[in-house]
Design a protein around this motif. Structure first.
Motif, short mmCIF file in Angstrom:
data_model
loop_
_atom_site.label_atom_id
_atom_site.label_comp_id
_atom_site.label_asym_id
_atom_site.label_seq_id
_atom_site.Cartn_x
_atom_site.Cartn_y
_atom_site.Cartn_z
N THR A 269 0.83 -1.20 0.00
CA THR A 269 0.00 0.00 0.00
C THR A 269 0.86 1.25 0.00
O THR A 269 0.57 2.22 -0.71
CB THR A 269 -0.95 -0.01 1.21
OG1 THR A 269 -1.68 -1.22 1.22
CG2 THR A 269 -1.92 1.15 1.16
N ALA B 250 1.01 4.03 -2.96
CA ALA B 250 0.79 5.44 -2.61
C ALA B 250 2.00 6.29 -3.00
O ALA B 250 1.84 7.41 -3.48
CB ALA B 250 0.51 5.57 -1.12
N THR C 62 -2.49 5.10 4.64
CA THR C 62 -2.28 3.67 4.44
C THR C 62 -2.57 2.88 5.72
O THR C 62 -3.16 1.81 5.65
CB THR C 62 -0.85 3.37 3.95
OG1 THR C 62 0.09 3.93 4.85
CG2 THR C 62 -0.63 3.93 2.57
#
Length: 124
Positions: free
Chosen positions: A15, A19, A49
């Motif tokens: 994640t 990102a 996140t």
């Protein structure tokens, strides 16, 4: 190996990677244009996140993230004066205290996520 036992770590890593790719150009631009905005953006990425991972593990589906985060983001974008709503410092009103609180909240959410996943693994 050990993917199931390290689910939270792998999800967090992927994640954060996605990102970072998504925000790569703004991060590089901010690093040169105004480096003081770089740390709040990185804290905002970590908070986002961590909260998405926490909501995904605890609830089991994406609707809680959509409702919770988008509501919080809406408040942050429409309230231009309250530092507590600006988790990434985008409007320039986030204080150091607010950034520390968001970083600590992200760490706490990660700890809770790890604990919830451990409980889920014991039950399975």
């Amino acid at each position: 190996p050990f993917c199931r036992e390290q689910f939270v770590f792998w999800k967090l890593a992927t994640t954060l990677l996605v990102a970072t790719f998504f925000f790569a150009v703004p991060l590089i631009r901010l690093a040169f244009a105004s480096p003081s905005y770089l740390v709040p953006i990185l804290i905002g990425l970590l908070f986002t996140t961590a909260s998405s991972l926490f909501l995904a593990v605890v609830s089991g589906h994406a609707s809680t993230l959509i409702v919770g985060f988008l509501t919080f983001w809406y408040l942050g974008q429409n309230d231009k004066h309250t530092p507590a709503f600006h988790f990434a410092g985008l409007n320039g009103v986030a204080t150091t205290t607010a950034m520390i609180a968001y970083a600590a909240t992200a760490a706490g959410l990660l700890a809770l996520t790890y604990g919830a996943e451990r409980i889920r693994l014991r039950r399975a």
